[in-house]
Design an enzyme around this catalytic site. Structure first.
Site, PDB file in Angstrom:
ATOM      1  N   ASN B 385      15.624 -46.154  -3.265  1.00  0.00           N
ATOM      2  CA  ASN B 385      15.910 -47.569  -3.056  1.00  0.00           C
ATOM      3  C   ASN B 385      17.339 -47.934  -3.456  1.00  0.00           C
ATOM      4  OD1 ASN B 385      15.879 -50.325  -2.756  1.00  0.00           O
ATOM      5  ND2 ASN B 385      13.946 -50.631  -3.807  1.00  0.00           N
ATOM      6  N   ASP B 386      17.577 -48.018  -4.762  1.00  0.00           N
ATOM      7  CA  ASP B 386      18.900 -48.467  -5.196  1.00  0.00           C
ATOM      8  C   ASP B 386      20.028 -47.548  -4.725  1.00  0.00           C
ATOM      9  OD1 ASP B 386      17.736 -50.616  -6.447  1.00  0.00           O
ATOM     10  OD2 ASP B 386      17.487 -49.572  -8.351  1.00  0.00           O
ATOM     11  N   VAL B 387      19.755 -46.252  -4.594  1.00  0.00           N
ATOM     12  CA  VAL B 387      20.820 -45.309  -4.222  1.00  0.00           C
ATOM     13  C   VAL B 387      21.208 -45.428  -2.750  1.00  0.00           C
ATOM     14  CG1 VAL B 387      20.240 -43.652  -6.031  1.00  0.00           C
ATOM     15  CG2 VAL B 387      19.232 -43.389  -3.757  1.00  0.00           C
TER      16      VAL B 387
END
Lengths: 90, 459
Positions: B385-387
């Site tokens: 997700n965040d990456v």
């Protein structure tokens, strides 16, 4: 003099460590971590010595330290080997 | 004693050669074996150097330790590797602290407890104990015994500050020999245990790679400090190697998140406020099925798979490899994009995919894979997700702004598999999910991939 000597050893070892570890590729970072972790189980040497020289309380502390350090060494090297076996086969 | 020291030098050389051989997957296994031989030499030399050792006691300790360690090592699943390394770190740090404590009790009240010895003992006990308690909290978080979310309460930083001051004060008193009361020594131990806990609980799941690397480094530094106590070169060198290794990995992890170490350790408090402001944005996503995903993939030439922690949680590494092999059978190029902080420890994804028999040369790191997205037809995001959040590139108000990300949005189509629409660790919605070229396939990664595999075969 003794103190300076071991300090020299310590500092040089950090440089050697820095040199060889930066060359390990990201693919192998987990095995590097668990393998170097096993090496930190070298505290077992100290643990063995302290079962001898530590007196009654020291002996028992040393004994627990032997158990802890052995878990660290044996577990660390074995699990690293398990992982690296997977990397080897293609 | 001469021979013992010689043996320690030999062991240290073997450790260095061993780590050096960890530099390539081909030589790595032998490197590990060489390092373990080094350890064996060090142990044998130590046992042989003292004639009055209680062999029975040592043997019992080593047998107990071996059984516990081996059981852990054989039983652990590859997805659980982060907690495994965390707990081993803890035992290593604990062992160093115990050895130093044993020295303290032995030398207590004698002239041997000079400034240098007592100073190094305090250092070793403090770092070793902190590593021990911190590692167990990290283990608990990763295993799910303790909440993986940051646990923060007001005054936490102040409490930590007071504890550090307390440790420094007591440590100085003992070191310079003003007061070497045993109760003061116990005070250091208690404070170090508490500090290990309070420094680890506020750190959230996705920051675990940093914490584990850092604890790894501490366990090495603790061993080194114990080496100074015992004037033992073997411990000093080995500890320094591990300390350096942990610090380098910590640094790589922090760079992977574009955050400073201080921000990771103390940053959980600020994170809460920042996330509130970004929650307002609504994102409309296109939800789709594996059928449709299979058709999109059928039309593609180049596919890049982006694994994240969700893949590990779902144990979907084998299913991912099956899908990839099927795609290759259909004549497509398949690569894997590995973000440095994907998963819960450095290299976590690589180990999982190696377990699933994915050749390591297909795994590309951030710098190598990002140009590949330009001409990539389909990127499959599996529980990351965040990456992959493009906000990191342009949204200065985003908590992850500046973090190097995988440029998956440059692919023609992005297929995102997630369990739910829950935001990732950073607590922010991912604008990627609402993009024109993004298709969401909700569900457990393993089930989704298994169905996708069938759908691909039926095409």
């Amino acid at each position: 003099m003794d103190m300076i000597n071991i300090l020299t050893v310590f500092i040089l070892a950090i440089f050697v460590g820095n040199e060889i570890i930066t060359k390990v590729p990201p693919t192998l970072h987990t095995p590097l971590m668990s393998g170097s972790n096993a090496i930190s189980g070298i505290a077992i040497v100290g643990a063995i010595i302290s079962t001898k020289v530590g007196g009654e309380l020291g002996t028992w502390l040393g004994m627990v330290a032997v158990i802890f350090a052995t878990i660290n060494c044996v577990g660390g090297f074995m699990v690293t080997n398990r992982m690296l076996k997977m990397f080897k086969r293609k | 004693m001469e021979y013992t020291n010689l043996a320690y030098v030999a062991a240290a050389v073997l450790f260095i050669i061993g780590i050096k051989r960890l530099g390539s997957p081909k030589t790595a296994q032998s490197g590990n074996a060489i390092a373990s031989i080094g350890m064996l030499i060090a142990i044998i030399a130590t046992v042989a150097s003292f004639d009055l050792l209680d062999f029975k006691l040592i043997a019992i300790g080593m047998i107990i330790g071996s059984i516990i360690g081996a059981t852990f090592a054989i039983r652990v699943q590859m997805t659980q590797m982060p907690q495994m390394v965390a707990i081993f770190n803890g035992f290593g740090g604990g062992a160093s602290a115990l050895v130093a404590a044993s020295e303290f009790f032995t030398k207590h009240g004698t002239a041997d407890l000079n400034t240098f010895i007592s100073g190094t003992i305090i250092l070793s006990v403090f770092i070793g104990t902190l590593t021990f308690s911190g590692s167990f909290i990290a283990f608990g978080k990763l295993q799910g015994f303790v909440s993986g979310k940051p646990i923060v309460f007001s005054g936490l930083q102040i409490l930590n500050g007071f504890m550090v001051i307390g440790i420094v004060l007591i440590g100085t008193l003992i070191t310079i020999g003003v007061n070497q009361d045993l109760n003061l020594f116990y005070g250091i131990v208690v404070l170090a245990v508490l500090l290990g806990v309070t420094l680890t609980i506020p750190i959230g799941g996705a920051d675990m790679p940093v914490v584990i690397s850092l604890l790894n480094s501490y366990s090495g530094i603790a061993a080194s400090a114990t080496g100074f106590v015992l004037m033992n070169n073997g411990l000093i060198i080995s500890g320094a190697l591990v300390g350096a290794s942990g610090l380098i990995l910590t640094n790589i992890m922090c760079k992977g998140m574009n955050r400073s170490l201080a921000n990771v350790i103390f940053g959980a408090v600020g994170l809460e406020q920042e996330t509130l402001s970004t929650d307002g944005k609504q994102i409309n996503v296109k939800s789709s099925t594996t059928d449709e995903a299979a058709m999109i993939l059928d039309a593609a030439d180049k596919v890049i798979i982006v694994p994240g922690y969700g893949l590990a949680v779902a144990q979907a590494q084998h299913a991912a490899r099956e899908v990839a092999e099927q795609l290759e059978l259909m004549g497509k190029t398949v690569l894997y994009a590995i973000h440095p902080v994907a998963g819960r420890m450095p290299g976590h994804m690589n180990v999982l995919l190696a377990e699933a028999n994915v050749p390591y040369d297909k795994l590309k790191d951030l710098g190598d894979i990002n140009p590949e997205f330009e001409d990539c037809d389909v990127a499959i995001i599996l529980g990351a997700n965040d990456v992959v959040n493009p906000a990191a590139r342009h949204d200065t108000s985003s908590p992850i702004y500046g973090m190097p990300i995988l440029d998956v949005d440059k692919s023609r189509t992005v297929i995102v598999n997630k369990r739910t629409m829950n935001p990732g660790f950073a607590g922010i919605q991912n604008e990627l999910f609402g993009f024109e070229n993004t298709v969401m396939v909700f569900g457990d990664a393993k089930e989704m991939l298994t169905t996708l595999y069938k759908d691909l075969k039926e095409l």
